[in-house]
Design a protein around this motif. Structure first.
Motif, PDB file in Angstrom:
ATOM      1  N   ASN A  64       6.214  13.355 -11.117  1.00  0.00           N
ATOM      2  CA  ASN A  64       5.972  15.166 -12.726  1.00  0.00           C
ATOM      3  C   ASN A  64       5.486  16.321 -12.454  1.00  0.00           C
ATOM      4  O   ASN A  64       5.495  17.033 -11.801  1.00  0.00           O
ATOM      5  N   TYR A  65       4.361  15.230 -11.448  1.00  0.00           N
ATOM      6  CA  TYR A  65       2.788  16.170 -10.599  1.00  0.00           C
ATOM      7  C   TYR A  65       3.523  16.517  -9.130  1.00  0.00           C
ATOM      8  O   TYR A  65       3.431  18.161  -8.946  1.00  0.00           O
TER       9      TYR A  65
ATOM     10  N   ALA B  47      -3.621  10.233  -2.969  1.00  0.00           N
ATOM     11  CA  ALA B  47      -5.413  10.749  -3.797  1.00  0.00           C
ATOM     12  C   ALA B  47      -5.880   9.287  -3.790  1.00  0.00           C
ATOM     13  O   ALA B  47      -7.864   9.666  -3.001  1.00  0.00           O
ATOM     14  N   ASP B  48      -5.751   8.034  -2.425  1.00  0.00           N
ATOM     15  CA  ASP B  48      -7.109   7.473  -1.969  1.00  0.00           C
ATOM     16  C   ASP B  48      -7.387   7.536  -0.946  1.00  0.00           C
ATOM     17  O   ASP B  48      -7.033   6.591   0.320  1.00  0.00           O
ATOM     18  N   ASN B  49      -6.509   8.345  -0.919  1.00  0.00           N
ATOM     19  CA  ASN B  49      -7.243   8.824   0.948  1.00  0.00           C
ATOM     20  C   ASN B  49      -5.681   8.546   2.079  1.00  0.00           C
ATOM     21  O   ASN B  49      -7.018   8.314   3.191  1.00  0.00           O
ATOM     22  N   HIS B  50      -4.928   8.231   2.021  1.00  0.00           N
ATOM     23  CA  HIS B  50      -3.929   7.985   2.638  1.00  0.00           C
ATOM     24  C   HIS B  50      -3.365   9.136   3.571  1.00  0.00           C
ATOM     25  O   HIS B  50      -2.661   9.922   2.615  1.00  0.00           O
TER      26      HIS B  50
ATOM     27  N   GLU C   3       4.450  14.589 -20.718  1.00  0.00           N
ATOM     28  CA  GLU C   3       4.685  14.007 -20.483  1.00  0.00           C
ATOM     29  C   GLU C   3       5.509  11.904 -21.044  1.00  0.00           C
ATOM     30  O   GLU C   3       5.422  12.082 -22.099  1.00  0.00           O
TER      31      GLU C   3
ATOM     32  N   GLU D 248       4.411  -1.071 -14.422  1.00  0.00           N
ATOM     33  CA  GLU D 248       3.434  -0.523 -13.656  1.00  0.00           C
ATOM     34  C   GLU D 248       3.246   0.599 -12.708  1.00  0.00           C
ATOM     35  O   GLU D 248       3.345   2.104 -13.235  1.00  0.00           O
TER      36      GLU D 248
ATOM     37  N   LEU E 275      -3.189  14.977  -4.902  1.00  0.00           N
ATOM     38  CA  LEU E 275      -4.815  14.790  -6.122  1.00  0.00           C
ATOM     39  C   LEU E 275      -4.312  13.500  -7.212  1.00  0.00           C
ATOM     40  O   LEU E 275      -4.944  12.105  -7.376  1.00  0.00           O
ATOM     41  N   ASN E 276      -2.500  13.762  -7.139  1.00  0.00           N
ATOM     42  CA  ASN E 276      -2.280  12.327  -8.496  1.00  0.00           C
ATOM     43  C   ASN E 276      -1.313  11.118  -7.911  1.00  0.00           C
ATOM     44  O   ASN E 276      -0.892  10.696  -9.008  1.00  0.00           O
TER      45      ASN E 276
ATOM     46  N   PRO F  36       5.272   6.761 -20.053  1.00  0.00           N
ATOM     47  CA  PRO F  36       4.385   6.358 -19.056  1.00  0.00           C
ATOM     48  C   PRO F  36       2.977   6.160 -18.920  1.00  0.00           C
ATOM     49  O   PRO F  36       1.938   5.864 -18.229  1.00  0.00           O
TER      50      PRO F  36
ATOM     51  N   SER G  77      -0.692   7.886  -6.234  1.00  0.00           N
ATOM     52  CA  SER G  77      -1.280   6.827  -4.959  1.00  0.00           C
ATOM     53  C   SER G  77      -0.079   6.286  -3.429  1.00  0.00           C
ATOM     54  O   SER G  77       1.159   7.033  -3.529  1.00  0.00           O
TER      55      SER G  77
ATOM     56  N   ILE H 188       6.944   7.970 -12.621  1.00  0.00           N
ATOM     57  CA  ILE H 188       6.753   9.190 -13.477  1.00  0.00           C
ATOM     58  C   ILE H 188       5.797  10.196 -13.300  1.00  0.00           C
ATOM     59  O   ILE H 188       6.026  11.872 -13.140  1.00  0.00           O
ATOM     60  N   LEU H 189       5.022  10.264 -12.947  1.00  0.00           N
ATOM     61  CA  LEU H 189       3.678  10.592 -12.923  1.00  0.00           C
ATOM     62  C   LEU H 189       3.697  11.568 -12.050  1.00  0.00           C
ATOM     63  O   LEU H 189       3.818  12.572 -11.931  1.00  0.00           O
TER      64      LEU H 189
ATOM     65  N   LYS I 102       5.923   3.729 -14.173  1.00  0.00           N
ATOM     66  CA  LYS I 102       5.229   4.641 -14.941  1.00  0.00           C
ATOM     67  C   LYS I 102       3.885   5.959 -14.546  1.00  0.00           C
ATOM     68  O   LYS I 102       4.593   6.669 -14.003  1.00  0.00           O
ATOM     69  N   GLU I 103       3.488   4.862 -13.292  1.00  0.00           N
ATOM     70  CA  GLU I 103       3.072   5.626 -11.871  1.00  0.00           C
ATOM     71  C   GLU I 103       4.176   6.612 -11.392  1.00  0.00           C
ATOM     72  O   GLU I 103       3.995   7.760 -10.966  1.00  0.00           O
TER      73      GLU I 103
END
Lengths: 313, 170
Positions: free
Chosen positions: B109-110, B16-19, A58, B99, B52-53, A61, B55, B105-106, B102-103
């Motif tokens: 991607n997920y 992931a934080d159950n919202h 990835e 920050e 899951l991944n 980040p 927020s 992008i993750l 980056k989150e």
């Protein structure tokens, strides 16, 4: 005493068994201890490994999130985890809850990340392809894990095709694509310098640019061939003595670089496409720099009709 | 489009934080992962889908992005609309801190969202362009693990890329 005696006899006869038992107990103890330590351990080792492998799957980040949490101290993240398990509280809870939530996310992401890094290794190349070559180099200078990722051969191959040419796709450079890219970049710069020298009409610079040998040759667009260093430099002196300055554009520069020799082909357009030339430069690498050994310039036919020219010629 | 509420199916996404986020089906289908999930389980549309991944902060931004994306698409595909869409994208990423970028992008991607991933990757690339090595380290939270000799070696190896460029600046 009898008991002790018989016990010692028993121990001696069953020595291997006793030793084996002790070893088993010890390893069991270690295993149990490591089980208890695991939650904190995974936070520390997780980022380290996932940072390395995540890069492989990835964009950078991802490693950041994990790293920033671990870099700030594993104790912090452990505290956060404990805080979250304590459940939502009041007071400074707002912030605490958010960080606890994020910590949970991070924890889950770490496990998710290791799964993902096995699934999509090609994401790295894709993500790295957005960087230009200085950024990619800088990335490799940050950290040893990044260096492995940023020196990825496929990433540099893609960058080569993006910046230079789609040709040479089937080529496998001896030292890898990053080195090939660097060498190509160097030759391109040297070639550009050639045209700067012509633009400046600097004979001293041109004299330094050529290799001082008897086998260097120069074919100007006039069709005249000059052989040997002195003749070649003289021919340039004549060319520079023309009053007009040249205003030219160089396009379609293609370079092929080998360890000691390189050649570059290009199209040069003078004075807004009034005159166009196909040019070839051949360089040799000596004493740490590239020297021009051959230059050949041909007038480009206006309509590009080569067959007609041959018939008439 | 009168009784839209009846026709538009809502899908619940759980972060992931159950919202729980309730979104239109059209938006949910932008998420490649969700779409695949539905292709495999057409009946499971009533349960909340766990992401899951991702927020909740990420997901809300991504949902915003999708809503505007669909809105832009609904209009004609002229170049002015494209420019507007591009300007919107730039605005979206401009105000994000590193920050969150980056989150996202993750998350992108997920969730298997190619366009968003492209856009975010380009934004990150632009952010670290022409910045110093130290800045890149800080940006990604990377710890320098080079010994001084290694660092000098790496610097020498990469020198060719910085010829004629001004020394590191922030």
């Amino acid at each position: 005493m009898e008991i002790a005696y018989s016990l010692s006899i028993a121990l001696q006869s069953h020595q291997p068994l006793v030793i084996a038992t002790i070893i088993t107990l010890l390893s069991l103890l270690l295993a149990v201890r490591s089980f208890f330590k695991r939650p904190q351990k995974s936070n520390a080792s997780g980022p380290a490994t996932s940072a390395g492998k995540e890069k492989a799957k990835e964009a950078t980040p991802s490693s950041s999130c994990n790293c920033s949490f671990s870099c700030n101290g594993t104790s912090d993240s452990a505290a956060f985890l404990n805080g979250s398990s304590a459940g939502p509280a009041e007071g400074p809870a707002e912030e605490g809850m958010v960080t606890a939530d994020v910590a949970k996310v991070v924890a889950e992401r770490q496990s998710g990340a290791s799964m993902m890094e096995q699934l999509v290794p090609e994401i790295t190349t894709h993500a790295l392809s957005y960087l230009d070559y200085p950024s990619l180099c800088r990335l490799s200078m940050t950290n040893s894990l990044m260096r492995k990722a940023a020196n990825d051969d496929n990433a540099w191959k893609a960058l080569y095709h993006k910046d230079f040419t789609l040709e040479q796709d089937s080529v496998t450079p001896v030292n890898g694509w990053k080195a090939y890219y660097a060498a190509t970049r160097a030759i391109m710069n040297v070639n550009t310098e050639f045209f700067n020298i012509i633009g400046d009409r600097s004979l001293p610079a041109m004299s330094r640019f050529w290799m001082k040998s008897d086998y260097v040759k120069c074919v100007h667009a006039s069709g005249e061939l000059f052989s040997g260093y002195s003749a070649v430099i003289q021919s340039w002196q004549l060319a520079f003595n023309w009053e007009q300055g040249f205003d030219f554009q160089v396009r379609d520069v293609r370079a092929r670089v080998l360890p000691d020799i390189a050649w570059v082909t290009m199209k040069t357009y003078v004075d807004m496409d009034i005159a166009a030339f196909n040019m070839t430069n051949v360089f040799e690498f000596h004493h740490g720099r590239w020297y021009l050994v051959h230059h050949h310039s041909t007038v480009m036919l206006a309509d590009g009709d080569v067959e007609q020219h041959i018939v008439h010629g | 489009m009168s009784t839209a509420t009846v026709k538009t199916k809502k899908i619940t996404l759980r972060t992931a934080d159950n919202h729980d986020f309730e979104v239109d089906e059209a938006i949910a289908m932008e998420f490649g992962t969700v779409r695949t999930f539905f292709d495999d389980n057409p009946d499971a549309s009533d349960e909340p889908i766990p992401l899951l991944n991702v927020s909740s902060k990420c997901l809300s931004t991504i949902i915003e992005y999708c809503q505007s994306l669909l809105a832009f698409r609904a209009r004609d595909s002229s170049s002015s609309v494209e420019d507007e869409a591009k300007a919107y994208d730039e605005e979206l990423v401009k105000n994000q801190d590193n920050e969150l970028l980056k989150e996202m992008i993750l998350a992108a991607n997920y969730l298997n969202m190619k366009d968003l991933l492209d856009m975010l990757n380009q934004a990150v690339a632009d952010r670290i362009k022409n910045k110093s090595v130290e800045y890149v380290r800080r940006f990604f939270g990377i710890e320098n693990d080079y010994s001084p000799e290694e660092e000098a070696e790496v610097r020498a190896q990469n020198e060719w890329a910085f010829e004629g460029v001004d020394p590191d600046d922030d």
